[in-house]
Scaffold this active site. Structure first.
Site, PDB file in Angstrom:
ATOM      1  N   GLU A  60     -54.082 103.039  99.280  1.00  0.00           N
ATOM      2  CA  GLU A  60     -55.518 103.528  99.371  1.00  0.00           C
ATOM      3  C   GLU A  60     -55.825 104.760  98.476  1.00  0.00           C
ATOM      4  O   GLU A  60     -55.050 105.563  98.938  1.00  0.00           O
ATOM      5  CB  GLU A  60     -56.018 103.615 100.473  1.00  0.00           C
ATOM      6  N   ARG A  62     -41.940 101.310 109.197  1.00  0.00           N
ATOM      7  CA  ARG A  62     -42.229 102.353 108.244  1.00  0.00           C
ATOM      8  C   ARG A  62     -41.172 103.367 108.636  1.00  0.00           C
ATOM      9  O   ARG A  62     -40.421 103.435 109.278  1.00  0.00           O
ATOM     10  CB  ARG A  62     -43.702 103.180 108.673  1.00  0.00           C
ATOM     11  N   LYS A  90     -51.448 111.095 106.556  1.00  0.00           N
ATOM     12  CA  LYS A  90     -52.217 111.659 105.622  1.00  0.00           C
ATOM     13  C   LYS A  90     -53.200 112.887 106.321  1.00  0.00           C
ATOM     14  O   LYS A  90     -53.487 113.652 105.628  1.00  0.00           O
ATOM     15  CB  LYS A  90     -53.295 110.494 104.996  1.00  0.00           C
TER      16      LYS A  90
HETATM   17  P1  ATP Z   1     -53.722 105.267 105.626  1.00  0.00           P
HETATM   18  O1  ATP Z   1     -53.844 103.805 105.717  1.00  0.00           O
HETATM   19  O2  ATP Z   1     -53.901 106.033 107.002  1.00  0.00           O
HETATM   20  O3  ATP Z   1     -54.708 105.878 104.510  1.00  0.00           O
HETATM   21  P2  ATP Z   1     -51.041 104.960 104.672  1.00  0.00           P
HETATM   22  O4  ATP Z   1     -49.999 105.947 104.890  1.00  0.00           O
HETATM   23  O5  ATP Z   1     -51.049 103.679 105.179  1.00  0.00           O
HETATM   24  O6  ATP Z   1     -52.588 105.623 105.116  1.00  0.00           O
HETATM   25  P3  ATP Z   1     -51.839 103.458 102.245  1.00  0.00           P
HETATM   26  O7  ATP Z   1     -52.102 104.102 100.886  1.00  0.00           O
HETATM   27  O8  ATP Z   1     -52.636 102.629 103.047  1.00  0.00           O
HETATM   28  O9  ATP Z   1     -51.500 104.656 103.041  1.00  0.00           O
HETATM   29  O10 ATP Z   1     -50.274 102.954 101.919  1.00  0.00           O
HETATM   30  C1  ATP Z   1     -49.877 102.396 101.027  1.00  0.00           C
HETATM   31  C2  ATP Z   1     -48.693 101.475 101.298  1.00  0.00           C
HETATM   32  O11 ATP Z   1     -47.521 102.335 101.634  1.00  0.00           O
HETATM   33  C3  ATP Z   1     -48.911 100.413 102.394  1.00  0.00           C
HETATM   34  O12 ATP Z   1     -48.361  99.127 102.228  1.00  0.00           O
HETATM   35  C4  ATP Z   1     -48.415 101.080 103.510  1.00  0.00           C
HETATM   36  O13 ATP Z   1     -47.778 100.311 104.451  1.00  0.00           O
HETATM   37  C5  ATP Z   1     -46.920 101.899 102.892  1.00  0.00           C
HETATM   38  N1  ATP Z   1     -46.541 102.904 103.706  1.00  0.00           N
HETATM   39  C6  ATP Z   1     -47.488 104.021 104.151  1.00  0.00           C
HETATM   40  N2  ATP Z   1     -46.945 104.663 105.089  1.00  0.00           N
HETATM   41  C7  ATP Z   1     -45.580 104.388 104.951  1.00  0.00           C
HETATM   42  C8  ATP Z   1     -44.246 104.884 105.550  1.00  0.00           C
HETATM   43  N3  ATP Z   1     -44.263 105.972 106.320  1.00  0.00           N
HETATM   44  N4  ATP Z   1     -43.161 104.040 105.486  1.00  0.00           N
HETATM   45  C9  ATP Z   1     -43.141 103.028 104.698  1.00  0.00           C
HETATM   46  N5  ATP Z   1     -44.408 102.552 103.995  1.00  0.00           N
HETATM   47  C10 ATP Z   1     -45.261 103.111 104.087  1.00  0.00           C
END
Ligand code: ATP
Ligand code: MG
Length: 620
Positions: free
Chosen positions: A63, A294, A304
């Protein structure tokens, strides 16, 4: 989750690290074959039975509402890596369905970080917003099938009727609106006739489902907000669960890999695209969602919300502060893309939550930098060494190798003279037991040069040692016959006072001083003993797409655990050959660690080096 769990995870990761030939097994459980993991195995099976005719198409769907962090690196390496291993493709898709928080500044930074990690999406750069027309058309189709309705309850009413894990939800009074009325209302929502929150479009699935995600989830909401790509075209925006699966299907994704918190959303993912496929709206075979754990990493925060707070609260010097667990920060710190790939391979991929110790990441960076960083000399805390029997005005050129394991990298010239800088702590007036460096009467080797004997020292007005005196033995020059005739235990580095360059050196260390910042029992501070350590409660039950603000509301503030020694700026001396270092060039400063010429501030005539990581782990 007790700290034992964390130690096991680390041990598993370290065991993988020690056996690089069979890395990438699930941390904890061995994969079906050497070098495998459950996702590799699934893809191999699908290829064997020809499920997707051998196609492998994955996607990384950030995102654009912030900068990427270390956790994203795990996901990027996984998605791009699996595609590459199978001759497939990985799409970069911006999941831009929330116009309030997203921006193109973030998109560009995200794309740059993915490319920095070494991956290329080719022509496959997409946006969820590319599909707004199609998503809208499908929404009308769902209404026409009697599978979606406009709900006019207030958000509070909707929350109150959602039910609980043990109680069914209560049907909305608007659930049985006619197709005609639903279509009319939905079109007027789109036309901007209603204020934010007046209505939502919900799927009509099952208010009694044991899975709350299937209790008529909302798929469109009204948001009178300008979108960074579609401008004012839309005032209704589709929600994540509806958008994501359809985007995957439209792009003909085969394996849609996401983190564990989406496991309970998988039935909804399947429901939406199955209905559309049954109705002839989407082509089969449909994508399949898989979940992995994760990355949870000690000594940092990866939420974030917290990263934004650190930047906006001025606790760090911006998103690319080398202490930040962002990829832009990692780059400025001198971490390497190869180090991240090594790290990802070592921690493996598993289906259960665990914590990885920061030392596993640091070790991966050390191992990679050890292999690729040329050696240089820097004196970080200088005192003067005078060789009293070395003739004034005489100069020699020593030629240290650029890398001990790569003779083909050659040697460089290092001027040697009567007056040298050495490290303050390489001299001790009253040496502790086992001290083999300079001390009155003792001998050491000046690396790549001579053996010297300490003959005395001087103090400045404050009583601090300011000059150390010695004599050298001219038959002991390194590389000459007989140089090794006399054995000395100490071996210290030096720089010629007349030739050394002054440089700004930024000594970075871990951002937090405890393993679990903000947790009620965050773990011991370095050098102190405090047994208990537990990750923040509820970290693993983050609601998909939301942040963990609620989950850790009961904890202490993570800001109290910031490491005050995380950044120390000093003026040091570096060897003259570093005058030509280019920004982002990485080096090992012998006996100190790995350093990088700062991407932003380093310039000819104004050298600035950042410490990526020390040679040895000082946190154990
Ligand atoms: P939010 O959804 O709270 O804005 P997010 O960390 O999930 O934050 P995204 O931009 O939605 O951010 O994440 C993009 C991709 O990265 C998603 O597929 C998510 O599953 C993966 N991702 C995010 N955080 C982690 C993590 N700590 N370890 C592994 N993959 C992650
Ligand atoms: Mg997310």
């Amino acid at each position: 989750m007790p700290v034992v769990h964390e130690q096991n995870a680390v041990r598993a990761a370290v065991q993988n690290a020690e056996a690089p030939a069979r890395t990438a097994g699930n941390a904890g459980a061995a994969g079906p074959t050497a070098g495998s993991n459950f996702l590799r195995a699934i893809i191999a099976d699908d290829n064997r039975v020809g499920k997707y005719d051998g196609r492998v198409v994955t996607r990384f769907p950030p995102e654009p509402n912030g900068y990427l962090h270390y956790g994203h690196a795990k996901s990027i390496v996984l998605n791009f890596g699996l595609a590459a291993e199978n001759g497939g493709t990985c799409h970069l898709r911006f999941d831009d369905t929330n116009p309030l928080k997203e921006d193109v500044e973030f998109e560009d930074a995200i794309a740059a970080s993915v490319r920095w990690l070494g991956y290329d999406w080719g022509p496959h750069r997409y946006h969820a917003s590319d599909y707004y027309d199609t998503l809208y058309r499908y929404a009308e189709w769902f209404i026409e099938q009697g599978l979606a309705y406009v709900d006019s309850q207030t958000p509070a009413e909707m929350r109150a009727t959602r039910g609980t894990l043990t109680e069914a939800g209560i049907a909305s009074p608007y659930r049985d609106r006619s197709v005609a009325e639903n279509l009319d209302l939905f079109r007027r929502m789109k036309a901007g006739e209603f204020p934010d929150g007046a209505h939502v479009l919900r799927l009509r699935i099952d208010m009694a489902s044991p899975n709350v995600n299937l209790r008529d989830p909302a798929i469109y909401r009204i948001r009178h907000a300008r979108h960074h790509r579609t401008g004012d075209t839309w005032c209704i925006y589709p929600l994540y669960d509806y958008t994501h699966c359809i985007s995957d299907a439209l792009e003909r994704i085969t394996h849609s890999i996401c983190t564990l918190e989406f496991q309970d959303h998988r039935p909804l993912y399947d429901w939406v695209i199955e209905r559309l496929a049954e109705g002839g709206q989407l082509a089969r075979p449909l994508p399949q969602q898989y979940e992995f754990a994760r990355l949870n990493l000690t000594y940092v925060v990866l939420s974030k919300r917290k990263l934004i707070e650190l930047v906006e609260g001025g606790h760090v010097d911006g998103w690319d502060d080398p202490r930040m667990p962002t990829l832009v920060g990692a780059r400025r710190r001198g971490f390497t893309p190869e180090g991240f790939r090594l790290f990802a391979e070592r921690i493996g991929v598993s289906k259960s939550d665990s914590w990885i110790d920061m030392s596993v990441l640091e070790d991966a960076m050390r191992d990679d930098l050890n292999a690729r960083a040329p050696r240089r000399v820097a004196v970080l805390d200088p005192i003067r060494l005078v060789i009293d029997n070395y003739p004034e005005g005489r100069r020699e050129t020593m030629e240290p190798p650029n890398h001990p394991q790569h003779p083909e990298w050659g040697r460089r010239a290092m001027p040697f003279a009567r007056e040298l800088w050495i490290e303050r702590d390489d001299f001790a007036e009253a040496p502790p037991k086992g001290f083999f460096r300079l001390t009155p009467g003792a001998e050491v080797r000046l690396r790549y040069a001579y053996i010297v004997r300490c003959t005395g020292f001087e103090r400045d007005a404050d009583g601090r040692v300011s000059v150390v005196h010695c004599t050298y033995d001219e038959d002991t020059r390194s590389g000459t016959p007989g140089a090794d005739a006399r054995k000395v235990k100490g071996n210290i580095h030096w720089l010629s006072v007349a030739d050394a360059l002054r440089a700004e050196v930024r000594l970075y260390d871990r951002l937090f001083r405890v393993p679990f910042p903000g947790a009620r029992t965050p773990g011991a501070v370095r050098g102190e003993t405090s047994g208990a350590a537990e990750p923040p409660a509820g970290h693993a039950v983050v609601i998909a797409g939301e942040d963990d603000a609620e989950a850790d509301a009961a904890e202490r503030s993570y800001l109290d655990d910031l490491n005050p020694a995380g950044k120390r700026v000093i003026t040091a001396y570096v060897e003259p050959s570093l005058a030509s270092a280019a920004p982002e060039e990485r080096f090992q400063f012998e006996r100190h660690g790995y350093f990088v010429a700062d991407l932003v501030d380093h310039a000819p005539g104004r050298p600035v080096f950042n410490r990526a990581v020390t040679l040895k782990d000082s946190w154990k």
